[in-house]
Scaffold this motif. Structure first.
Motif, PDB file in Angstrom:
ATOM      1  N   ASP A   1     -61.561  -2.902  80.396  1.00 55.98           N
ATOM      2  CA  ASP A   1     -60.515  -3.643  81.105  1.00 55.98           C
ATOM      3  C   ASP A   1     -59.763  -4.550  80.129  1.00 55.98           C
ATOM      4  O   ASP A   1     -60.365  -5.192  79.260  1.00 55.98           O
ATOM      5  CB  ASP A   1     -61.149  -4.484  82.207  1.00 55.98           C
ATOM      6  N   ARG A   2     -58.462  -4.605  80.299  1.00 51.87           N
ATOM      7  CA  ARG A   2     -57.618  -5.357  79.363  1.00 51.87           C
ATOM      8  C   ARG A   2     -57.989  -6.839  79.308  1.00 51.87           C
ATOM      9  O   ARG A   2     -58.049  -7.431  78.220  1.00 51.87           O
ATOM     10  CB  ARG A   2     -56.144  -5.191  79.740  1.00 51.87           C
ATOM     11  N   ASP A   3     -58.257  -7.475  80.456  1.00 50.69           N
ATOM     12  CA  ASP A   3     -58.596  -8.898  80.452  1.00 50.69           C
ATOM     13  C   ASP A   3     -59.928  -9.152  79.758  1.00 50.69           C
ATOM     14  O   ASP A   3     -60.070 -10.123  78.997  1.00 50.69           O
ATOM     15  CB  ASP A   3     -58.645  -9.427  81.888  1.00 50.69           C
ATOM     16  N   ASP A   4     -60.891  -8.267  80.012  1.00 45.04           N
ATOM     17  CA  ASP A   4     -62.189  -8.415  79.341  1.00 45.04           C
ATOM     18  C   ASP A   4     -62.048  -8.237  77.840  1.00 45.04           C
ATOM     19  O   ASP A   4     -62.654  -8.966  77.043  1.00 45.04           O
ATOM     20  CB  ASP A   4     -63.191  -7.403  79.899  1.00 45.04           C
ATOM     21  N   LEU A   5     -61.241  -7.252  77.445  1.00 43.69           N
ATOM     22  CA  LEU A   5     -61.036  -7.004  76.020  1.00 43.69           C
ATOM     23  C   LEU A   5     -60.344  -8.193  75.351  1.00 43.69           C
ATOM     24  O   LEU A   5     -60.671  -8.551  74.215  1.00 43.69           O
ATOM     25  CB  LEU A   5     -60.219  -5.732  75.820  1.00 43.69           C
ATOM     26  N   ALA A   6     -59.401  -8.801  76.050  1.00 38.75           N
ATOM     27  CA  ALA A   6     -58.706  -9.972  75.495  1.00 38.75           C
ATOM     28  C   ALA A   6     -59.677 -11.115  75.249  1.00 38.75           C
ATOM     29  O   ALA A   6     -59.614 -11.784  74.212  1.00 38.75           O
ATOM     30  CB  ALA A   6     -57.579 -10.409  76.428  1.00 38.75           C
ATOM     31  N   ARG A   7     -60.588 -11.340  76.194  1.00 41.75           N
ATOM     32  CA  ARG A   7     -61.572 -12.405  76.013  1.00 41.75           C
ATOM     33  C   ARG A   7     -62.503 -12.111  74.835  1.00 41.75           C
ATOM     34  O   ARG A   7     -62.827 -13.012  74.042  1.00 41.75           O
ATOM     35  CB  ARG A   7     -62.387 -12.575  77.303  1.00 41.75           C
ATOM     36  N   LEU A   8     -62.926 -10.860  74.718  1.00 41.63           N
ATOM     37  CA  LEU A   8     -63.796 -10.478  73.605  1.00 41.63           C
ATOM     38  C   LEU A   8     -63.091 -10.631  72.267  1.00 41.63           C
ATOM     39  O   LEU A   8     -63.672 -11.113  71.287  1.00 41.63           O
ATOM     40  CB  LEU A   8     -64.279  -9.039  73.788  1.00 41.63           C
ATOM     41  N   LEU A   9     -61.827 -10.221  72.214  1.00 46.02           N
ATOM     42  CA  LEU A   9     -61.062 -10.339  70.973  1.00 46.02           C
ATOM     43  C   LEU A   9     -60.899 -11.800  70.565  1.00 46.02           C
ATOM     44  O   LEU A   9     -61.080 -12.154  69.391  1.00 46.02           O
ATOM     45  CB  LEU A   9     -59.686  -9.676  71.138  1.00 46.02           C
ATOM     46  N   LEU A  10     -60.551 -12.642  71.523  1.00 41.97           N
ATOM     47  CA  LEU A  10     -60.332 -14.050  71.212  1.00 41.97           C
ATOM     48  C   LEU A  10     -61.629 -14.714  70.732  1.00 41.97           C
ATOM     49  O   LEU A  10     -61.626 -15.490  69.764  1.00 41.97           O
ATOM     50  CB  LEU A  10     -59.786 -14.779  72.433  1.00 41.97           C
TER      51      LEU A  10
END
Length: 383
Positions: free
Chosen positions: A245-254
């Motif tokens: 999921d895009r939101d989950d991936l964004a949190r992981l990346l950050l």
């Protein structure tokens, strides 16, 4: 989908060229250096706004010319559209559809779709990870042209962030303005995570969609292979823990960017994100053992895998509803007789196939069709 007419002005070796085309197979035959590849390169450029031969646009403009123009009449579902790109050195390229200017040149991407086979395809297997990332991103944009903007935004964000990392790293080593640079860097961390997550999510979905087509294609082009022999996977620059999921991936990346902050400041580059990821290619070699294609595959296996990636791309695009234009640029000279015949049979039924070859004998009988002789800048239809 097919191109019914190609017009060039000051593109590569051509001051001007007019080439009528038809559905089915068209072969351009001529010795090396006569301009046959320039013709198919122009059509592929309209599809992706990039060349399979050079990284920059400058070599595409004829020496001494101020600009180059590629124009093509494209037929889709019985309707014809005129697509045009104007390449201008040192300035933004311009694009038009039916003579009407588009807001951005990249808006033309995907209006004509091509899949190109060439000797350079070996870099998909033997080249750097960047070659495989480019392969994925080109295919993404052909399937969903809006992703050209995401790709462009990510490249811009990455460039800006790397510049700030260099500034902040230097400040940490005794220069001034460290605090300001670090504060600004936090803003670009958010941009990188958000845009990178969208690109990453799209790549993960693409690899899942493409994988079964790769296995099927490899079974077809490699002697004695099964569809379980060739596999592709995606290795990210961080542990995704199964997230898509895009939101989950964004949190992981950050979170990973923040964890690697000191390393990034020391090196002055971004160490986390889709620009550090890898498309993993593996081959089964018996007893359930899979090994990386790069470094372990023979020359013939490498060629078969490269062909399988292109054929899989074609089949995936075709499953979306349109036959892409297939371009076979000097590829038959690189293949043995059996692989030539196999590839020719696989692609002969495409709506439009464009072939280049140094000699007519290199074009397999299954691809008999219209033939042009290309020599000295002249393009002559053979009877």
């Amino acid at each position: 989908m097919y191109v019914s007419h190609l017009t060039l002005h000051d593109f590569r070796s051509y001051a001007t060229a007019e080439v009528p085309l038809e559905p089915g197979v068209t072969a351009f035959v001529g010795r090396n250096g006569q301009g046959k590849t320039n013709l198919v390169e122009a059509i592929d450029y309209l599809s992706r706004l990039s060349s399979h031969r050079v990284a920059a646009d400058a070599p595409l403009i004829r020496s001494g010319a101020e600009r180059a123009v590629v124009r093509a009449a494209v037929v889709r579902d019985g309707r014809t559209a005129i697509l045009e790109v104007e390449l201008v050195p040192g300035k933004a390229n311009r694009a038009r559809v039916n003579r009407a200017a588009l807001p951005r040149a990249r808006d033309i991407v995907g209006l004509v779709r091509t899949v190109l086979f060439s000797p350079e395809d070996l870099t998909l297997v033997k080249g750097d990870p960047s070659d495989r990332r480019r392969f994925l991103d080109d295919l993404l944009v052909l399937r969903a042209p809006r992703l050209a903007g995401v790709r462009s935004d990510y490249d811009r964000i990455l460039k800006q962030r790397n510049s700030l990392l260099k500034t902040a790293g230097a400040a940490r080593r005794g220069s001034s303005s460290q605090e300001a640079a670090l504060s600004t860097l936090g803003v670009w961390d958010d941009h990188l995570a958000r845009t990178g997550a969208e690109l990453l999510a799209q790549r993960l979905a693409l690899v899942d969609a493409l994988a079964p087509y790769v296995g099927k294609a490899y079974e077809t082009v490699a002697r004695g292979a099964t569809r379980d022999d060739a596999e592709i996977g995606y290795r990210a620059s961080l542990d995704l823990a199964g997230a898509t999921d895009r939101d989950d991936l964004a949190r992981l990346l950050l979170a990973e960017v923040e964890r690697r902050r000191n390393d990034e400041l020391d090196r002055g580059i971004s160490l986390v994100g889709p620009h550090r990821d890898e498309l993993v290619l593996t081959l089964g070699h018996g007893a359930g053992e899979s090994l990386p294609v790069k470094g372990y595959a023979s020359h013939g296996e490498s060629w078969s895998f490269a062909l399988a990636l292109r054929l899989a791309s074609y089949d995936l695009l075709r499953s979306d509803g349109d036959d892409p234009i297939l371009i076979l640029d000097d590829v038959f000279a690189e293949l043995d007789t059996e692989r030539r015949a196999q590839l020719a049979e696989l692609v002969a039924g495409a709506e439009q196939v464009l072939v280049t070859a140094a000699v007519g004998a290199d074009v397999p009988p299954a691809l008999a069709g219209t033939r042009y002789a290309v020599a000295g800048g002249e393009i002559t239809r053979e009877s």
